[in-house]
Design an enzyme around this catalytic site. Structure first.
Site, mmCIF file in Angstrom:
data_model
loop_
_atom_site.group_PDB
_atom_site.id
_atom_site.type_symbol
_atom_site.label_atom_id
_atom_site.label_comp_id
_atom_site.label_asym_id
_atom_site.label_seq_id
_atom_site.Cartn_x
_atom_site.Cartn_y
_atom_site.Cartn_z
ATOM 1 C CD GLU A 79 -2.705 1.095 2.598
ATOM 2 O OE1 GLU A 79 -3.238 2.132 3.017
ATOM 3 O OE2 GLU A 79 -2.884 -0.023 3.133
ATOM 4 C CD GLU A 83 -3.262 7.339 5.518
ATOM 5 O OE1 GLU A 83 -4.140 6.492 5.766
ATOM 6 O OE2 GLU A 83 -2.164 7.361 6.100
#
Length: 398
Positions: A79, A83
């Site tokens: 991943e 964010e």
């Protein structure tokens, strides 16, 4: 910091297997969030998106790549994250890579503080993922780069692309939750993907989604949740309106979006102002460089005989306005492998490939878009691979 385990793949697979949607007993939470994920998977490439994020403690607005099934026990997790925290007036965001078979997984979190709120206007985020590095950019400035090592070489699988807006129950990470802020929204103007071309060592031609509609051939809407999420992903909280993808975080029973998405002024840096002012242009004659690295040749008002690793710099370039600029270059080449990077004060802004224009004296204009802040600065052209001539470069605010 905290490693967020996303159980999306398991829940979706289970729902598909038994023929139900995870929207009732399995997701009986008082808040509803939003996520979209791509139907296809992608690997090395350049991912650019323009977003205005949600403000509020406990809230996350994200873009990330994710190997489906990573959350399953015994599976190697892959991943890459962008964010943006809603806390602290949305002035901070986190870059991260998550890998590993063991739980908790291995991660490399970096928290970055901006001088303005990322929730006050649209900003351009870029993720570059190649076999040799991963880099994150905001508004044309490289914020973080990982060259090699396990966080680059361990990412071997194609991943899907995801945007989501959600509320985390980890106060030490995202701040304490207070539902009085609801509803809040994440607005996405576009996403553009350019695949990595190993043979040319550059990014090629891919696709762009301007969200003039919701492309069901490209995207799915999530309808699940996971343990750390205070909300359920509800398809009703994914709305496309006026060329903007809207992800909503709401109370149960108040899903959807009926407002008007804020317009994108195209200036970044937290500004939401209109970009209707006349275009501002700066033309730089290539031969007027102030510093040079290498043995380039100036002849007939052009710079030529440029080899890989050589560079030439223009000092005291006064950028009058902060914003996105179209940078045009008048170039000539008899090769198909030439490539250079525009550099600002030691940081690469963007790389562009020079086509075979038909000969060393046959000039053609090529261009790309970059983000520049106002003020006096140094710009340089760095030859990643040689074999091109350049007459001039022109910067026009768009």
């Amino acid at each position: 910091m905290f490693n967020i385990n996303r159980y999306t793949g398991v829940l979706f697979a289970l729902a598909t297997l038994i023929g139900v949607s995870i929207t009732s007993a399995a997701t009986a939470k008082p808040y509803k969030a939003a996520e979209i994920y791509s139907k296809q998977t992608y690997k090395y490439g350049r991912y650019e998106m323009r977003m205005r994020v949600a403000k509020g403690s406990g809230v996350l607005s994200t873009f990330f790549t994710y190997k489906n099934g990573s959350e399953q026990p015994g599976t190697f997790w892959e991943e890459i994250d962008i964010e943006i925290f809603g806390k602290n007036n949305a002035t901070q965001w986190q870059s991260n890579v998550i890998i590993g078979t063991n739980r908790p997984t291995t991660k490399t979190e970096g928290v970055h503080t901006m001088p303005y709120s990322l929730g006050d206007g649209y900003n351009t985020y870029v993720l570059e993922w190649t076999p040799s590095y991963i880099a994150w950019f905001v508004n044309g400035t490289q914020v973080r780069r990982i060259n090699g090592g396990q966080f680059v070489t361990s990412l071997t699988s194609p991943q899907d692309l995801r945007f989501n807006l959600w509320a985390a129950n980890i106060a030490e990470w995202v701040g304490p939750w207070n539902d009085s802020i609801l509803p809040v929204y994440q607005f996405v103007n576009y996403i553009e993907y350019k695949p990595w071309n190993a043979s040319t060592n550059s990014f090629g031609t891919g696709w762009r989604d301007d969200f003039n509609s919701f492309d069901t051939n490209r995207w799915n809407k999530a309808n699940w949740t996971f343990g750390e999420n205070l909300a359920d992903f509800d398809p009703n909280n994914v709305v496309v309106k006026n060329g903007i993808l809207v992800l909503a975080l709401t109370r149960e029973g108040q899903t959807g979006y009926t407002g008007t998405p804020p317009a994108d002024g195209g200036t970044g840096g937290g500004s939401g102002s209109s970009s209707s002012a006349p275009a501002t242009s700066i033309t730089i004659q290539a031969e007027n460089f102030n510093e040079v690295g290498g043995s380039v040749t100036v002849s007939g008002g052009t710079v030529g005989y440029i080899d890989a690793g050589e560079w030439f710099k223009y000092n005291n370039v006064n950028i009058p306005q902060t914003g996105t600029y179209k940078v045009e270059y008048r170039v000539a080449s008899a090769l198909t492998t030439a490539q250079f990077t525009l550099d600002r004060n030691g940081v690469g802004l963007g790389t562009i490939s020079v086509p075979n224009t038909g000969g060393w004296g046959t000039y053609q204009t090529i261009s790309h878009n970059i983000y520049l802040t106002a003020g006096v600065q140094s710009l340089a052209i760095y030859a990643n691979s040689g074999g091109f001539n350049i007459d001039w470069l022109k910067l026009t605010k768009i």
